[in-house]
Motif scaffolding. Structure first.
Motif, PDB file in Angstrom:
ATOM      1  N   ARG A 231      50.906  49.130 -51.830  1.00  0.00           N
ATOM      2  CA  ARG A 231      50.119  48.316 -52.759  1.00  0.00           C
ATOM      3  C   ARG A 231      48.885  47.750 -52.063  1.00  0.00           C
ATOM      4  NH1 ARG A 231      55.001  45.112 -55.958  1.00  0.00           N
ATOM      5  NH2 ARG A 231      56.406  46.917 -55.999  1.00  0.00           N
ATOM      6  N   VAL A 232      47.879  47.484 -52.857  1.00  0.00           N
ATOM      7  CA  VAL A 232      46.648  46.885 -52.352  1.00  0.00           C
ATOM      8  C   VAL A 232      46.274  45.720 -53.260  1.00  0.00           C
ATOM      9  CG1 VAL A 232      45.773  48.980 -51.264  1.00  0.00           C
ATOM     10  CG2 VAL A 232      45.278  48.543 -53.676  1.00  0.00           C
ATOM     11  N   ALA A 233      45.540  44.780 -52.689  1.00  0.00           N
ATOM     12  CA  ALA A 233      45.119  43.609 -53.454  1.00  0.00           C
ATOM     13  C   ALA A 233      43.804  43.886 -54.166  1.00  0.00           C
ATOM     14  CB  ALA A 233      44.966  42.408 -52.526  1.00  0.00           C
TER      15      ALA A 233
ATOM     16  N   ASP B 225      56.746  45.520 -62.035  1.00  0.00           N
ATOM     17  CA  ASP B 225      57.597  45.363 -60.856  1.00  0.00           C
ATOM     18  C   ASP B 225      57.398  46.455 -59.814  1.00  0.00           C
ATOM     19  OD1 ASP B 225      58.631  47.464 -62.267  1.00  0.00           O
ATOM     20  OD2 ASP B 225      60.696  46.712 -62.315  1.00  0.00           O
ATOM     21  N   ASP B 226      56.344  47.287 -59.972  1.00  0.00           N
ATOM     22  CA  ASP B 226      56.175  48.390 -59.027  1.00  0.00           C
ATOM     23  C   ASP B 226      54.721  48.683 -58.672  1.00  0.00           C
ATOM     24  OD1 ASP B 226      55.298  49.411 -61.407  1.00  0.00           O
ATOM     25  OD2 ASP B 226      56.804  50.999 -61.550  1.00  0.00           O
ATOM     26  N   GLY B 227      53.818  47.806 -59.077  1.00  0.00           N
ATOM     27  CA  GLY B 227      52.409  48.012 -58.767  1.00  0.00           C
ATOM     28  C   GLY B 227      51.704  48.997 -59.664  1.00  0.00           C
TER      29      GLY B 227
ATOM     30  N   PRO C 101      47.233  52.014 -54.984  1.00  0.00           N
ATOM     31  CA  PRO C 101      45.862  52.530 -54.850  1.00  0.00           C
ATOM     32  C   PRO C 101      45.408  53.338 -56.062  1.00  0.00           C
ATOM     33  CG  PRO C 101      47.034  52.762 -52.774  1.00  0.00           C
ATOM     34  CD  PRO C 101      48.054  52.315 -53.787  1.00  0.00           C
ATOM     35  N   GLU C 102      46.324  54.096 -56.660  1.00  0.00           N
ATOM     36  CA  GLU C 102      45.944  54.899 -57.824  1.00  0.00           C
ATOM     37  C   GLU C 102      45.580  54.008 -59.002  1.00  0.00           C
ATOM     38  OE1 GLU C 102      47.520  58.616 -60.598  1.00  0.00           O
ATOM     39  OE2 GLU C 102      48.946  57.553 -59.313  1.00  0.00           O
ATOM     40  N   LEU C 103      46.360  52.959 -59.220  1.00  0.00           N
ATOM     41  CA  LEU C 103      46.056  52.066 -60.330  1.00  0.00           C
ATOM     42  C   LEU C 103      44.733  51.336 -60.089  1.00  0.00           C
ATOM     43  CD1 LEU C 103      46.764  50.869 -63.023  1.00  0.00           C
ATOM     44  CD2 LEU C 103      48.208  49.185 -61.874  1.00  0.00           C
TER      45      LEU C 103
END
Length: 247
Positions: free
Chosen positions: A58-60, A130-132, A86-88
């Protein structure tokens, strides 16, 4: 015993709200001045999460970005609810850029996303997130002068509902809150229907997006019917105050 219960409740509440707040409280308990130590520890852990989260996939989202994509409130960043895969993040960036291309000056606002760590850790009050791979977007608004960049009817982007017909009957338990008493408190803005329809079509036609949730009466009024645009169900929160989408 009472102090133990109080600390347990504090850890539970802070963990549910921010994921890492409970850890910060536990660390602060080792110091006499825990009221002062806790915010310092929490701030340090929040800053560290930005660097550690990529290890969890995950990234902020940037909380200080002033471009087409923005986090709606500093609160989401302070509570560590601004993490995505990152994809989202790429989908969000591409969506905001396309909105800005179609309607120059448009600001696409992100609300709740996910916590920085651990798949399956709930982001209450959401049933998912719950999964980014899920994120909420604020609605686009206008007044008599036109489009209002960065504006939302409520301070946090949620709970300012757009009235419309529904087939849902009152039931319990449910997260479908109406909050009728506070609706008169919100700003008197109108939906920017052109931008609302545009962002829904962008998401619906993006092959990376699995589905998008919005209330059926808005699907009808905005004329945005598409197989990937769905109703979230009557037990979940209302989606006529925000847009939910997921990979």
């Amino acid at each position: 015993m009472l102090r133990l219960i109080e600390n347990f409740c504090a850890v539970l509440f802070l963990t549910i709200l921010t994921q890492i707040g409970g850890i910060a409280w536990l660390i602060a308990l080792f110091f006499r001045q825990k009221v002062f130590v806790f915010p310092l520890t929490y701030t340090a852990l929040t800053a560290a999460a930005v660097w550690i989260a990529p290890s969890f996939g995950r990234v902020a989202l940037n909380c200080f970005e002033n471009g087409p994509l923005q986090v709606q409130s500093w609160m989401y960043c302070a509570l560590n609810r601004n993490y995505v895969t990152p994809e989202l993040r790429e989908v969000l960036i591409d969506t905001a850029k396309e909105m800005d291309r179609q309607y120059p000056g448009t600001e696409t606002l992100v609300l709740d996303a996910s916590f920085p760590f651990l798949d399956g850790f709930p982001l209450l009050p959401h049933l998912s997130h719950d999964d980014g791979e899920k994120a909420d977007l604020a609605f686009f608004y206008r007044d008599e002068t036109g489009y209002l960049p960065g504006a939302t009817r409520s301070p946090i982007g949620y709970f300012a509902f757009e009235p419309g017909p529904t087939d849902c009957t009152p039931r319990w338990p449910t997260l479908r809150w109406d909050f009728d008493a506070i609706q008169p408190l919100w700003r008197d803005y109108e939906l920017d229907e052109a931008r609302m329809a545009a962002v829904m079509r962008i998401l619906a036609t993006d092959a990376r997006v699995g589905k998008t949730f919005i209330e059926p009466h808005l699907v009808q009024s905005l004329r945005i019917a598409h197989p990937r645009i769905r109703f979230q169900g009557c037990r979940a929160a209302r989606h006529d105050d925000h847009i939910h989408f997921q990979l």
